[in-house]
Every structure is written in structure tokens, then in C-alpha cells.
Design a protein around this motif. Structure first.
Motif, PDB file in Angstrom:
ATOM      1  N   ASN A  60     -18.835  49.078 -25.975  1.00  0.00           N
ATOM      2  CA  ASN A  60     -17.479  48.574 -25.728  1.00  0.00           C
ATOM      3  C   ASN A  60     -17.092  48.714 -24.261  1.00  0.00           C
ATOM      4  O   ASN A  60     -16.473  47.822 -23.690  1.00  0.00           O
ATOM      5  CB  ASN A  60     -16.472  49.301 -26.616  1.00  0.00           C
ATOM      6  N   ALA A  61     -17.461  49.830 -23.646  1.00  0.00           N
ATOM      7  CA  ALA A  61     -17.166  50.025 -22.230  1.00  0.00           C
ATOM      8  C   ALA A  61     -17.911  49.003 -21.381  1.00  0.00           C
ATOM      9  O   ALA A  61     -17.356  48.459 -20.413  1.00  0.00           O
ATOM     10  CB  ALA A  61     -17.538  51.447 -21.806  1.00  0.00           C
ATOM     11  N   ALA A  62     -19.163  48.723 -21.731  1.00  0.00           N
ATOM     12  CA  ALA A  62     -19.932  47.722 -20.984  1.00  0.00           C
ATOM     13  C   ALA A  62     -19.334  46.338 -21.141  1.00  0.00           C
ATOM     14  O   ALA A  62     -19.277  45.554 -20.176  1.00  0.00           O
ATOM     15  CB  ALA A  62     -21.391  47.735 -21.459  1.00  0.00           C
ATOM     16  N   ASP A  63     -18.859  46.024 -22.343  1.00  0.00           N
ATOM     17  CA  ASP A  63     -18.209  44.724 -22.571  1.00  0.00           C
ATOM     18  C   ASP A  63     -16.934  44.602 -21.744  1.00  0.00           C
ATOM     19  O   ASP A  63     -16.672  43.574 -21.141  1.00  0.00           O
ATOM     20  CB  ASP A  63     -17.887  44.533 -24.043  1.00  0.00           C
ATOM     21  N   ARG A  64     -16.145  45.675 -21.709  1.00  0.00           N
ATOM     22  CA  ARG A  64     -14.914  45.652 -20.906  1.00  0.00           C
ATOM     23  C   ARG A  64     -15.246  45.487 -19.418  1.00  0.00           C
ATOM     24  O   ARG A  64     -14.590  44.738 -18.697  1.00  0.00           O
ATOM     25  CB  ARG A  64     -14.100  46.934 -21.113  1.00  0.00           C
ATOM     26  N   ASP A  65     -16.266  46.202 -18.965  1.00  0.00           N
ATOM     27  CA  ASP A  65     -16.671  46.109 -17.560  1.00  0.00           C
ATOM     28  C   ASP A  65     -17.150  44.710 -17.221  1.00  0.00           C
ATOM     29  O   ASP A  65     -16.786  44.151 -16.186  1.00  0.00           O
ATOM     30  CB  ASP A  65     -17.777  47.134 -17.280  1.00  0.00           C
ATOM     31  N   ALA A  66     -17.956  44.120 -18.107  1.00  0.00           N
ATOM     32  CA  ALA A  66     -18.460  42.774 -17.866  1.00  0.00           C
ATOM     33  C   ALA A  66     -17.316  41.764 -17.866  1.00  0.00           C
ATOM     34  O   ALA A  66     -17.302  40.834 -17.063  1.00  0.00           O
ATOM     35  CB  ALA A  66     -19.483  42.410 -18.930  1.00  0.00           C
ATOM     36  N   ALA A  67     -16.338  41.957 -18.747  1.00  0.00           N
ATOM     37  CA  ALA A  67     -15.201  41.052 -18.808  1.00  0.00           C
ATOM     38  C   ALA A  67     -14.349  41.156 -17.537  1.00  0.00           C
ATOM     39  O   ALA A  67     -13.862  40.156 -17.024  1.00  0.00           O
ATOM     40  CB  ALA A  67     -14.353  41.348 -20.030  1.00  0.00           C
ATOM     41  N   SER A  68     -14.191  42.367 -17.008  1.00  0.00           N
ATOM     42  CA  SER A  68     -13.388  42.527 -15.798  1.00  0.00           C
ATOM     43  C   SER A  68     -14.114  41.999 -14.577  1.00  0.00           C
ATOM     44  O   SER A  68     -13.483  41.547 -13.617  1.00  0.00           O
ATOM     45  CB  SER A  68     -13.006  43.998 -15.588  1.00  0.00           C
ATOM     46  N   ASP A  69     -15.449  42.005 -14.581  1.00  0.00           N
ATOM     47  CA  ASP A  69     -16.218  41.445 -13.472  1.00  0.00           C
ATOM     48  C   ASP A  69     -16.111  39.933 -13.449  1.00  0.00           C
ATOM     49  O   ASP A  69     -16.211  39.315 -12.388  1.00  0.00           O
ATOM     50  CB  ASP A  69     -17.700  41.842 -13.571  1.00  0.00           C
ATOM     51  N   GLY A  70     -15.898  39.319 -14.595  1.00  0.00           N
ATOM     52  CA  GLY A  70     -15.833  37.875 -14.697  1.00  0.00           C
ATOM     53  C   GLY A  70     -14.492  37.283 -14.322  1.00  0.00           C
ATOM     54  O   GLY A  70     -14.329  36.079 -14.242  1.00  0.00           O
ATOM     55  N   LYS A  71     -13.494  38.099 -14.065  1.00  0.00           N
ATOM     56  CA  LYS A  71     -12.148  37.599 -13.726  1.00  0.00           C
ATOM     57  C   LYS A  71     -12.036  37.199 -12.299  1.00  0.00           C
ATOM     58  O   LYS A  71     -12.573  37.621 -11.410  1.00  0.00           O
ATOM     59  CB  LYS A  71     -11.089  38.656 -14.058  1.00  0.00           C
TER      60      LYS A  71
END
Length: 71
Positions: A60-71
Motif C-alpha cells: 500500500n505504501a508503494a502504491d501511494r508513493d507511485a501515485a504521488s510520483d505520477g502527479k
């Protein structure tokens, strides 16, 4: 990424329960970290449950990190 983590969790669970004859118990949505392990649960169940929870948290932390990198 999430698929790889899910596969790793399944492998860990299969390895941890491989010595157990029959289906694993207490793995459904109703089984939580706060619920006691069902009778007949293999030794090491609580330890494996902690590892699964940690793996899910890391995913879940990796998904959140990946999502924030894509913004």
C-alpha cells in the motif's frame, strides 16, 4: 507491482502451510489480526499473519508513493 507482492504473499503462505494437511483455516476476510487463531491452526500462524500484514502495508505504501510520483 501489486501483483508481484500478492504473488510473494501467496508463495509465503503456501510455504508456511505446506506441512499442514488439508485447507488452511482462518484466512478469510473475517480473520483479523485481533481475532484469535482458530483451533487446529498450524504453529507459526501468528508470525505468518504479521508478515502478511507487513507485506500488505508495504504494498500500500508503494502504491501511494507511485501515485504521488505520477502527479
Amino acid at each position: 507491482m501489486c501483483t508481484a507482492v500478492g504473488a510473494a504473499v501467496l508463495v509465503a503462505l503456501a510455504t508456511g502451510c505446506s506441512h499442514h494437511d488439508g485447507a488452511a483455516t482462518g484466512t478469510g476476510p473475517a480473520a483479523t489480526a485481533t481475532s484469535p487463531a482458530p483451533a487446529g491452526t498450524p504453529s507459526g500462524y501468528a508470525e505468518m499473519e504479521k508478515k502478511v500484514n507487513a507485506a500488505e502495508s508495504a504494498a500500500n505504501a508503494a502504491d501511494r508513493d507511485a501515485a504521488s510520483d505520477g502527479k
